[in-house]
Write a protein that holds these residues in place. Structure first.
Motif, PDB file in Angstrom:
ATOM      1  N   VAL B 144      -0.724  -3.261  -6.771  1.00  0.00           N
ATOM      2  CA  VAL B 144       0.072  -3.516  -5.559  1.00  0.00           C
ATOM      3  C   VAL B 144      -0.709  -3.086  -4.321  1.00  0.00           C
ATOM      4  O   VAL B 144      -0.762  -3.803  -3.319  1.00  0.00           O
ATOM      5  CB  VAL B 144       1.442  -2.784  -5.624  1.00  0.00           C
ATOM      6  N   SER B 145      -1.348  -1.921  -4.417  1.00  0.00           N
ATOM      7  CA  SER B 145      -2.122  -1.424  -3.281  1.00  0.00           C
ATOM      8  C   SER B 145      -3.248  -2.390  -2.935  1.00  0.00           C
ATOM      9  O   SER B 145      -3.457  -2.734  -1.772  1.00  0.00           O
ATOM     10  CB  SER B 145      -2.674  -0.040  -3.613  1.00  0.00           C
ATOM     11  N   LYS B 146      -3.958  -2.865  -3.960  1.00  0.00           N
ATOM     12  CA  LYS B 146      -5.104  -3.726  -3.715  1.00  0.00           C
ATOM     13  C   LYS B 146      -4.689  -5.086  -3.158  1.00  0.00           C
ATOM     14  O   LYS B 146      -5.253  -5.572  -2.181  1.00  0.00           O
ATOM     15  CB  LYS B 146      -5.903  -3.932  -4.989  1.00  0.00           C
ATOM     16  N   VAL B 147      -3.693  -5.694  -3.786  1.00  0.00           N
ATOM     17  CA  VAL B 147      -3.296  -7.057  -3.402  1.00  0.00           C
ATOM     18  C   VAL B 147      -2.579  -7.074  -2.054  1.00  0.00           C
ATOM     19  O   VAL B 147      -2.812  -7.952  -1.229  1.00  0.00           O
ATOM     20  CB  VAL B 147      -2.420  -7.702  -4.502  1.00  0.00           C
ATOM     21  N   SER B 148      -1.696  -6.096  -1.834  1.00  0.00           N
ATOM     22  CA  SER B 148      -0.878  -6.142  -0.603  1.00  0.00           C
ATOM     23  C   SER B 148      -1.586  -5.502   0.576  1.00  0.00           C
ATOM     24  O   SER B 148      -1.348  -5.882   1.720  1.00  0.00           O
ATOM     25  CB  SER B 148       0.442  -5.410  -0.821  1.00  0.00           C
ATOM     26  N   SER B 152      -2.652   2.312   1.100  1.00  0.00           N
ATOM     27  CA  SER B 152      -4.009   2.457   0.551  1.00  0.00           C
ATOM     28  C   SER B 152      -3.972   3.091  -0.840  1.00  0.00           C
ATOM     29  O   SER B 152      -3.000   3.758  -1.212  1.00  0.00           O
ATOM     30  CB  SER B 152      -4.850   3.316   1.485  1.00  0.00           C
ATOM     31  N   LEU B 153      -5.040   2.874  -1.582  1.00  0.00           N
ATOM     32  CA  LEU B 153      -5.166   3.475  -2.914  1.00  0.00           C
ATOM     33  C   LEU B 153      -5.077   5.003  -2.808  1.00  0.00           C
ATOM     34  O   LEU B 153      -4.431   5.654  -3.612  1.00  0.00           O
ATOM     35  CB  LEU B 153      -6.504   3.056  -3.546  1.00  0.00           C
ATOM     36  N   GLU B 154      -5.714   5.533  -1.770  1.00  0.00           N
ATOM     37  CA  GLU B 154      -5.703   6.996  -1.555  1.00  0.00           C
ATOM     38  C   GLU B 154      -4.277   7.510  -1.421  1.00  0.00           C
ATOM     39  O   GLU B 154      -3.899   8.515  -2.028  1.00  0.00           O
ATOM     40  CB  GLU B 154      -6.490   7.347  -0.272  1.00  0.00           C
ATOM     41  N   SER B 155      -3.473   6.809  -0.613  1.00  0.00           N
ATOM     42  CA  SER B 155      -2.091   7.240  -0.390  1.00  0.00           C
ATOM     43  C   SER B 155      -1.279   7.145  -1.673  1.00  0.00           C
ATOM     44  O   SER B 155      -0.444   8.004  -1.956  1.00  0.00           O
ATOM     45  CB  SER B 155      -1.424   6.393   0.701  1.00  0.00           C
ATOM     46  N   VAL B 156      -1.500   6.077  -2.451  1.00  0.00           N
ATOM     47  CA  VAL B 156      -0.768   5.927  -3.709  1.00  0.00           C
ATOM     48  C   VAL B 156      -1.107   7.098  -4.635  1.00  0.00           C
ATOM     49  O   VAL B 156      -0.219   7.702  -5.248  1.00  0.00           O
ATOM     50  CB  VAL B 156      -1.089   4.573  -4.395  1.00  0.00           C
ATOM     51  N   LYS B 157      -2.388   7.447  -4.693  1.00  0.00           N
ATOM     52  CA  LYS B 157      -2.800   8.551  -5.562  1.00  0.00           C
ATOM     53  C   LYS B 157      -2.161   9.868  -5.102  1.00  0.00           C
ATOM     54  O   LYS B 157      -1.702  10.666  -5.919  1.00  0.00           O
ATOM     55  CB  LYS B 157      -4.330   8.656  -5.584  1.00  0.00           C
ATOM     56  N   LYS B 158      -2.127  10.064  -3.799  1.00  0.00           N
ATOM     57  CA  LYS B 158      -1.475  11.276  -3.266  1.00  0.00           C
ATOM     58  C   LYS B 158       0.004  11.298  -3.633  1.00  0.00           C
ATOM     59  O   LYS B 158       0.558  12.338  -3.995  1.00  0.00           O
ATOM     60  CB  LYS B 158      -1.610  11.312  -1.730  1.00  0.00           C
ATOM     61  N   ALA B 159       0.644  10.132  -3.509  1.00  0.00           N
ATOM     62  CA  ALA B 159       2.081  10.041  -3.812  1.00  0.00           C
ATOM     63  C   ALA B 159       2.331  10.311  -5.293  1.00  0.00           C
ATOM     64  O   ALA B 159       3.308  10.976  -5.649  1.00  0.00           O
ATOM     65  CB  ALA B 159       2.617   8.670  -3.413  1.00  0.00           C
TER      66      ALA B 159
END
Lengths: 407, 186
Positions: B144-148, B152-159
């Motif tokens: 989702v992070s990559k396509v949309s 960002s990937l960083e934020s998803v990882k933090k979440a």
């Protein structure tokens, strides 16, 4: 930490907050924890929400020094809350739909004995049939019982109103229990960003409870004794008088909290009413959807507005009169039914609030969203269209309109 | 996307696959980026295996609307068996995109921007399971992070770090793998 001056020139500390993501349930539990409640009494089975589960966790891991009383029914949950409140404790409980219905007897007692219990309602539909999704049946079932009723539109408000509920209920000019309503699933289970006040600042707004006539074994007194034909009516008149008089104090506490946090709290919220010809009045999370649609229609030049209530009891009659002035038609939207009544609950409230006004809008009642049926932007637009139609024709064609129902 | 717009995601999955948790993590990632994010689950009967949905709304501005999402910018299908049961394209915006968890190329219309990845395979390789169910939601988050590009990937990882309490490293790895392996169909 920054300081600012208030109107009297006194310097006061502005509050420190942080922005986090919580769902409605956990936001309410977080506020109750920050309010440093002494007692939580709750029945943990459906239709209960995870609010009390979260509080049990806080108690269990030592984050909150409180007594958690798991009871065998909602009737007992509120009974225990009443006892603890009279003993001087700050008390929280939560329930919904059938659980609230089972509490009904004790709702009156909690109010009549002037307890300061705070109870959250994750609004859900009454059975039958078994549903557990959002209706406002439970919040309306409280309306006659003498509780202060606050209604949240989003997760931020659910948090803020929980903190304010303790302050309101425990205020010496109020001394009535409070409910905070938040739409079942739509708010209880949705995650949103909100600002929570840093723990160190909460007590500035909400100092520990200073109980009035608490239970004292050394000076025993009776609460709620036999009260027959000779005095009952005088006591009820007094209760009514004090309940009505809580209204100005509630407004002051809203104001105080607004200054404390910078987030404005008022008994009613209005949108577009400066020039609106027609408006929708609605409670809870759907007010957000109504405003979203109103904004789009206003961009197209349509003079529409939205009124929503943060304070439902005591009913803010003066504000409703003021807000509806100049409107040609008002759609009052109820997420409930009152079988055989002239309209559903909010409709009856507004109609009686306006009945002696010389100029008032045409009123009609819209039933929507029962049992969690989604209120869509299209439905809201349809209601505005109907209101415009009635305003133009000067007459209400259909007093009770259902939206979002398969025919 | 202008400042006023709201990016909407509809998640399809089955009870127990972590669809609600995934939506929550996207909303938290938005929060980390100082945006406004909402995660709204849609519950029917709450039981394992039943089709479930969840919604995200992400915006630079305060989000008032509380209805379900009807015209998503993105649809995420965590369980490919739903392709035969649910109309996943329902209401999808014309330039919207779909991400499907599947090993083989999905046999569906390529009228939309369709992406796919073997999220279940990624989860199984990392031994990510709850009650025996592979946690395909984590690789889907990366996709989702990559396509949309909405978070960002960083934020998803933090979440993920704030939301997930067990096997954190494996979960993060699964997110990264999803981000790496998602491919465009057709």
């Amino acid at each position: 930490m920054s300081c600012k001056s208030n109107r009297n020139g006194e310097r006061r500390m502005s509050v420190k907050s942080r922005r986090i993501g919580l769902n409605g349930d956990t936001a309410v539990a977080y506020a109750a924890k920050q309010a440093n409640v002494d007692v939580i009494s709750a029945y943990p089975i459906t239709p209960q929400t995870i609010m009390v589960e979260k509080l049990a966790e806080y108690v269990n891991n030592g984050e909150l020094d409180a007594v958690f009383i798991p009871v065998e029914s909602e009737h007992t949950a509120l009974s225990a809350a009443v006892g603890a409140s009279l003993a001087g404790a700050r008390v929280f409980t939560a329930t919904a739909s059938q659980g609230l219905a089972l509490m009904y007897e004790i709702l009156w007692i909690a109010a009549g004995l002037r307890t300061t219990v705070v109870m959250a309602l994750g609004n859900r539909a009454f059975s039958p049939n078994i549903n557990i999704h959002c209706s406002h049946d439970d919040l309306y079932a409280v309306r006659d019982t003498g509780w202060i009723e606050l209604i949240a539109e989003n997760v931020q408000e659910a948090y803020d109103l929980t903190l304010q509920a303790f302050k309101i209920s425990e205020d010496k000019k109020v001394l009535f229990p409070s409910t905070i309503s938040l739409d079942g699933f739509i708010l209880t289970h949705s995650l949103e960003a909100l600002y929570v006040i840093d723990d160190a600042y909460v007590e500035n707004f909400l100092p520990p409870k200073d109980p009035v006539y608490p239970i004292d074994p050394n000076n025993p007194i009776t609460y709620g004794p036999l009260d027959l034909q000779d005095y009952y009516i005088e006591h009820k008149k007094l209760q009514d008088y004090h309940f009505e008089n809580s209204y100005p104090r509630i407004l002051e506490i809203f104001q105080e909290y607004s200054e404390f946090t910078g987030r404005t709290y008022k008994p009613i919220k209005t949108y577009g009413l400066d020039d609106a010809e027609v408006a929708i009045m609605i409670l809870g999370s759907s007010a957000g959807t109504a405003r979203f649609v109103a904004k789009k229609l206003r961009e197209k030049g349509q003079k529409v507005g939205v009124i929503s209530l943060t304070l439902y009891r005591p009913f803010p009659v003066d504000k409703i009169k003021e807000a509806t002035k100049g409107l040609k038609a008002l759609a009052i939207m109820d997420r409930s039914l009152s079988f055989g009544s002239p309209g559903a609950q909010l409709y009856m409230d507004v109609a009686s609030a306006l009945v002696n006004e010389r100029e008032k809008p045409l009123l009609f009642n819209v039933i929507y969203g029962l049992g969690g049926r989604d209120l869509t932007p299209d439905q809201v637009e349809y209601v505005f269209k109907k209101a415009q139609e009635y305003a133009k024709e000067g007459e209400v064609k259909e007093l009770k309109l259902w939206v979002g129902v398969r025919e | 996307m202008t400042a006023y717009d709201i990016f909407e995601i509809r998640w399809h999955g089955r009870g127990g696959q972590g669809v609600v948790t995934a939506a929550k993590i996207i909303a938290l990632a938005a929060l980390i980026e100082n945006k406004f994010g909402v995660a709204q689950p849609f519950f029917g009967a709450e039981r394992r295996g039943a089709p479930v949905m969840a919604f995200n709304r992400i915006s630079e501005r305060k989000i008032r609307i509380k209805s379900m999402v009807y015209n998503p910018d993105m649809v995420v299908v965590v369980d490919k068996s739903l392709l035969n049961i649910v109309n996943i394209f329902s209401g999808l915006k014309k330039d919207g995109s779909v991400i499907i968890n599947t090993k083989e190329k999905p046999k569906i219309s390529n009228k939309y921007n369709v992406f796919y990845l073997d999220a279940t395979g990624i989860a199984m390789d990392l031994n990510l399971r709850i009650a025996g169910i592979p946690l395909a939601n984590m690789p889907m988050l990366g996709a989702v992070s990559k396509v949309s590009n909405i978070v960002s990937l960083e934020s998803v990882k933090k979440a993920v770090k704030t939301e997930i309490k067990q096997m954190v490293d494996e979960n993060i790895k699964a997110v990264e793998e999803g981000w790496r392996r998602v491919i465009k169909y057709g």
